[in-house]
Structures are given as C-alpha cells and as structure tokens.
Design an enzyme around this catalytic site. Structure first.
Site, short mmCIF file in Angstrom:
data_model
loop_
_atom_site.label_atom_id
_atom_site.label_comp_id
_atom_site.label_asym_id
_atom_site.label_seq_id
_atom_site.Cartn_x
_atom_site.Cartn_y
_atom_site.Cartn_z
N GLU A 18 50.34 40.91 30.37
CA GLU A 18 51.66 40.14 30.31
C GLU A 18 52.64 40.48 29.53
O GLU A 18 53.83 40.40 30.06
CB GLU A 18 51.31 38.53 29.90
CG GLU A 18 50.33 37.71 30.69
CD GLU A 18 50.82 37.30 32.00
OE1 GLU A 18 51.92 36.78 31.92
OE2 GLU A 18 50.27 37.24 32.98
N HIS A 51 44.41 40.84 36.51
CA HIS A 51 45.27 41.56 35.74
C HIS A 51 44.78 42.99 35.35
O HIS A 51 45.16 43.85 35.26
CB HIS A 51 45.39 40.68 34.23
CG HIS A 51 46.29 39.78 34.27
ND1 HIS A 51 46.20 38.71 35.06
CD2 HIS A 51 47.41 39.54 33.59
CE1 HIS A 51 47.09 37.84 34.95
NE2 HIS A 51 48.04 38.40 34.06
N CYS A 53 39.00 40.34 37.06
CA CYS A 53 40.24 39.76 36.94
C CYS A 53 41.44 40.29 37.45
O CYS A 53 41.49 41.56 37.49
CB CYS A 53 40.34 39.67 35.26
SG CYS A 53 41.84 39.06 34.67
N ASP A 91 47.00 32.38 42.83
CA ASP A 91 46.52 33.14 41.44
C ASP A 91 46.92 32.22 40.15
O ASP A 91 48.08 31.52 40.45
CB ASP A 91 46.87 34.47 41.48
CG ASP A 91 46.21 35.14 40.01
OD1 ASP A 91 44.98 34.76 39.70
OD2 ASP A 91 47.02 35.91 39.54
N SER A 92 46.56 32.40 39.09
CA SER A 92 47.06 31.92 37.85
C SER A 92 48.18 32.54 37.41
O SER A 92 49.08 31.83 36.79
CB SER A 92 46.06 31.97 36.67
OG SER A 92 45.89 33.48 36.58
N CYS A 144 42.32 34.42 42.48
CA CYS A 144 41.94 34.35 41.05
C CYS A 144 40.55 34.52 40.83
O CYS A 144 39.71 33.52 41.43
CB CYS A 144 42.70 33.20 40.22
SG CYS A 144 42.25 32.97 38.73
N1 DGL Z 1 44.07 35.36 37.41
C1 DGL Z 1 43.14 35.41 36.40
C2 DGL Z 1 41.65 35.84 36.96
O1 DGL Z 1 41.67 36.62 38.01
C3 DGL Z 1 43.48 36.19 35.10
C4 DGL Z 1 44.33 35.65 34.18
C5 DGL Z 1 43.91 33.96 33.69
O2 DGL Z 1 43.23 33.94 32.71
O3 DGL Z 1 44.64 33.16 34.27
O4 DGL Z 1 40.84 35.51 36.37
#
Ligand code: DGL
Length: 198
Positions: free
Chosen positions: A152, A186, A184, A10-11, A73
C-alpha cells in the site's frame, strides 16, 4: 450470448491483477470491479466482518445485473465462500481452488509453502484444499501481515521489504519446499523480493 457483466471484487486494488487475467482469458466479457479501498485491509478482521462486507458488495454487484461473481480476494475466498454461495442465487467463484490446482500441478517434491494474511492462514483454507486433493502433501503456512501495508505504501523494493520478507520467510527458506503459493492479491507485487529471499 449473455452479455451481462462478470462482477469481480477485492478488499482493494490488488484484485485488478485478477481482472487483467480474466480480460486476457475472456476478451469478450465486460467486467464490473469493486475494490473496497475504504475498508482495506480485510486480513486482520473477524470472519463475521468479512462476511458482512462481502455481502454488501455482492448485493451491489447483483444490482448492477452481474451474471456471476469472482471473488479476487484470498481472505474473502478463505472465509466467506460458503456464506456467499448460500446467500446469493448466482455462481460465486473464489481464488483458492485455482491456485491449489496449479501448485499441485507444478510441484515436483510435493512440498509447498503458502503465505497470506492472518485471516487466510488461520482459516487453513489452502491447507484443507491441498489435502483434499493430495492427502500426504507437505505444507508450511505463514501469515505475513506487514506485506499488505508495504505494498500500500509502494515499498516493494529495497532494504525494508527485503528484511521483512527475510523475517517472515525463515521457516520456508530453511525447508526444502519447491513451490510457494502467494495467497494474497498484494503479494505478486512483492514477487521479486520474495523470490530473492527464497
Ligand atoms: N485482498 C486481500 C487478500 O487477497 C489482501 C489485503 C487485505 O488484507 O485486505 O487476501
């Protein structure tokens, strides 16, 4: 049994929710996780940059001898799945299709909302996947770029996230959709606030 690990990335740390679900469903598998906290967020970056980052991580997971890759992600799943599947010789699975399948299963009036990062919503990946299964389903999409920094910062309760959610979700609120896809990693952390607004 193939005891090589499943690679998940994931990011950032949000994808650990996917790791959690995987370890419940597949308790005998080992998992190798990458959260790209050095370069998060991906949601405001170009397709080319997202593909480059995904390529680097997939290469690293292959070096760790992973037998497959799960892209936790949503942004990468929206913009780099074809890219990863054509560049790497192992199975690569994203999160769009499972979310879409489940949403279609539970909606009663075939009216859905999808929220996600700017990149995810602009890609139209969710809408395309929903229409591929159900061409006349009604979908309202909305990018919510401030949700990721809120999470975050740990701002997941109280007036600030509530008024931002209220601002983003007005169109969805005034529609008669009965299901929203949190597109997403988050957003599940803001589920209570999102639920309160909708
Ligand atoms: N992990 C990203 C997603 O699920 C969200 C956070 C980002 O913008 O990197 O889209």
């Amino acid at each position: 049994m193939d005891d090589r690990p499943i690679g998940v990335f994931d990011s950032g740390v949000g994808g650990l929710t996917v790791v959690n679900a995987l370890s419940i469903a597949l308790p005998n598998e080992s998992i190798c996780y990458v959260g790209d906290t050095a370069r998060v967020p991906y949601g405001n970056k170009s397709t080319q940059r997202i593909q480059q980052y995904s390529h680097e991580i997939a290469e690293w997971l292959m070096k760790k001898n992973c037998k497959m890759i799960v892209v936790a992600c949503n942004t990468v799943s929206s913009l780099a799945m074809d890219y990863l599947q054509s560049h790497f010789p192992l199975p690569v699975i994203g999160v769009i299709q499972p979310g879409v399948n489940y949403a279609i299963q539970i909606t009663k009036n075939n009216k859905l909302g999808v929220i996600g990062t700017q990149a995810t919503i602009q890609s139209n990946a969710y809408v395309k996947a929903l229409h591929a299964i159900m061409p006349n389903i009604n979908v309202i999409s909305k990018a919510c770029p401030l949700f990721v920094p809120l999470v975050e910062e740990g701002l997941v309760e109280g007036e600030i996230p509530l008024s931002i959610a209220d601002f983003y979700l007005k169109d969805i609120q005034s529609s008669d959709i009965d299901t929203v896809i949190l597109g997403c990693t988050h957003y599940p952390l803001l589920k209570r606030i999102i639920g309160a607004v909708l």
